[in-house]
Design a protein around this motif. Structure first.
Motif, PDB file in Angstrom:
ATOM      1  N   UNK A  76      50.367  29.392 -37.812  1.00  0.00           N
ATOM      2  CA  UNK A  76      50.006  29.999 -39.102  1.00  0.00           C
ATOM      3  C   UNK A  76      48.497  30.027 -39.291  1.00  0.00           C
ATOM      4  N   UNK A  77      48.066  30.750 -40.304  1.00  0.00           N
ATOM      5  CA  UNK A  77      46.633  30.912 -40.553  1.00  0.00           C
ATOM      6  C   UNK A  77      45.944  29.584 -40.853  1.00  0.00           C
ATOM      7  N   UNK A 145      53.001  33.747 -27.612  1.00  0.00           N
ATOM      8  CA  UNK A 145      52.250  32.969 -28.599  1.00  0.00           C
ATOM      9  C   UNK A 145      51.803  33.920 -29.698  1.00  0.00           C
ATOM     10  N   UNK A 146      52.153  33.596 -30.942  1.00  0.00           N
ATOM     11  CA  UNK A 146      51.861  34.439 -32.096  1.00  0.00           C
ATOM     12  C   UNK A 146      50.876  33.703 -32.997  1.00  0.00           C
ATOM     13  N   UNK A 147      49.734  34.334 -33.287  1.00  0.00           N
ATOM     14  CA  UNK A 147      48.644  33.700 -34.023  1.00  0.00           C
ATOM     15  C   UNK A 147      48.311  34.522 -35.262  1.00  0.00           C
ATOM     16  N   UNK A 148      48.378  33.901 -36.427  1.00  0.00           N
ATOM     17  CA  UNK A 148      48.064  34.597 -37.676  1.00  0.00           C
ATOM     18  C   UNK A 148      46.630  34.284 -38.095  1.00  0.00           C
ATOM     19  N   UNK A 149      45.749  35.282 -37.977  1.00  0.00           N
ATOM     20  CA  UNK A 149      44.344  35.153 -38.383  1.00  0.00           C
ATOM     21  C   UNK A 149      43.726  33.836 -37.891  1.00  0.00           C
ATOM     22  N   UNK A 150      43.674  33.600 -36.586  1.00  0.00           N
ATOM     23  CA  UNK A 150      43.202  32.312 -36.080  1.00  0.00           C
ATOM     24  C   UNK A 150      41.714  32.063 -36.288  1.00  0.00           C
ATOM     25  N   UNK A 151      40.938  33.096 -36.638  1.00  0.00           N
ATOM     26  CA  UNK A 151      39.492  32.908 -36.816  1.00  0.00           C
ATOM     27  C   UNK A 151      39.042  33.116 -38.253  1.00  0.00           C
ATOM     28  N   UNK A 152      39.974  33.221 -39.190  1.00  0.00           N
ATOM     29  CA  UNK A 152      39.610  33.456 -40.585  1.00  0.00           C
ATOM     30  C   UNK A 152      38.723  32.344 -41.124  1.00  0.00           C
ATOM     31  N   UNK A 178      48.136  38.549 -32.083  1.00  0.00           N
ATOM     32  CA  UNK A 178      47.359  37.987 -33.183  1.00  0.00           C
ATOM     33  C   UNK A 178      47.088  39.026 -34.257  1.00  0.00           C
ATOM     34  N   UNK A 179      46.921  38.573 -35.484  1.00  0.00           N
ATOM     35  CA  UNK A 179      46.335  39.406 -36.524  1.00  0.00           C
ATOM     36  C   UNK A 179      44.877  39.012 -36.661  1.00  0.00           C
ATOM     37  N   UNK A 180      44.044  39.967 -37.058  1.00  0.00           N
ATOM     38  CA  UNK A 180      42.632  39.645 -37.242  1.00  0.00           C
ATOM     39  C   UNK A 180      41.944  40.754 -38.017  1.00  0.00           C
ATOM     40  N   UNK A 181      40.991  40.354 -38.873  1.00  0.00           N
ATOM     41  CA  UNK A 181      40.119  41.311 -39.535  1.00  0.00           C
ATOM     42  C   UNK A 181      38.790  41.462 -38.788  1.00  0.00           C
TER      43      UNK A 181
END
Length: 245
Positions: A76-77, A145-152, A178-181
């Motif tokens: 999770x984030x 491997x699923x990553x939600x906004x790992x660098x937020x 991954x999700x990412x902005x």
């Protein structure tokens, strides 16, 4: 490319009047670092949860790896770990939960936390906490491997380190989603980009192919133009190896 290990077919999900997915389909390959991007509120986190098995679809199917071990790891984030544990103890604890003997020091080394193995989680920085989450995700050697906004909320150098670690995980043969902005980092590190908007995957391709196809100068420009101008019209381009996106 390897056979797809994760996918959606005819997937639909809504919350009241809000549509997350509307008859959407996509197939994701192993050994690939994929970024799911989209406007705020477009359903990125919810889509990750569908892939990870944390939510159910209204209609359609989700394909995940089969097997008896851990097949999908989800980070999770804002990961949280048991207070008072050291980083090494966290990895050992999660290994015991899934019945795996783990080399905690080796896993910590893979994500760049060798020097923090004996540091308590309460004393870890935000970036170190995310890296510890990556180490935890590797337990049991899951193929996805699923990553939600790992660098937020992290500074650029730490964010780059996390993207590098995630890319290395994909290079080992895993699918990393991954999700990412951070579209600049997405452009530099990922193999494939999916843009979700209005219930559909409206853009799909490698960063380089998307720039070539749209004649834009940056992935941010591609994102803005696609969201503003295409709506539900899919933008599909060839991947770098010549395959269909």
């Amino acid at each position: 490319m390897s056979d797809p290990v994760l996918g959606l077919e005819g997937a639909s999900l809504s919350f009241g009047d809000v549509t997350v997915l509307d008859d959407a389909s996509v197939a994701l390959d192993g050994g690939t670092f994929v970024a799911l991007v989209g406007p705020n509120g477009s359903g990125k986190t919810t889509t990750l949860e569908l892939f990870a098995g944390l939510r159910a679809l209204d209609a359609g199917t989700v394909t995940r790896p089969t097997g008896t071990g851990r097949t999908v790891a989800y980070l999770p984030q804002s990961p949280r770990f048991r207070p008072g544990f050291t980083a090494r103890e966290v990895v050992e604890f999660y290994g015991s939960l899934i019945g795996n003997d783990v080399d905690a020091d080796a896993l910590l080394a893979r994500v760049g936390l060798s020097g923090a193995a004996d540091r308590r989680v309460d004393d870890l920085s935000g970036g170190m906490t995310r890296l510890l989450g990556l180490a935890q995700a590797l337990i049991g050697d899951p193929p996805v491997v699923v990553l939600d906004e790992p660098t937020s909320g992290l500074d650029p150098d730490v964010a780059d380190h996390i993207f590098e670690a995630a890319a290395a995980m994909a290079a080992d043969g895993r699918l990393v989603l991954t999700t990412s902005h951070d579209l600049d980092a997405v452009s530099r590190y990922t193999d494939r980009v999916l843009l979700i908007a209005n219930g559909a995957f409206v853009l799909d391709g490698s960063p380089a192919a998307l720039l070539e196809q749209t004649a834009e100068k940056s992935l941010r420009d591609v994102f803005s133009a696609t969201v503003a101008g295409t709506g539900r019209e899919a933008v599909t381009v060839d991947l770098d190896d010549g395959g269909e996106a």
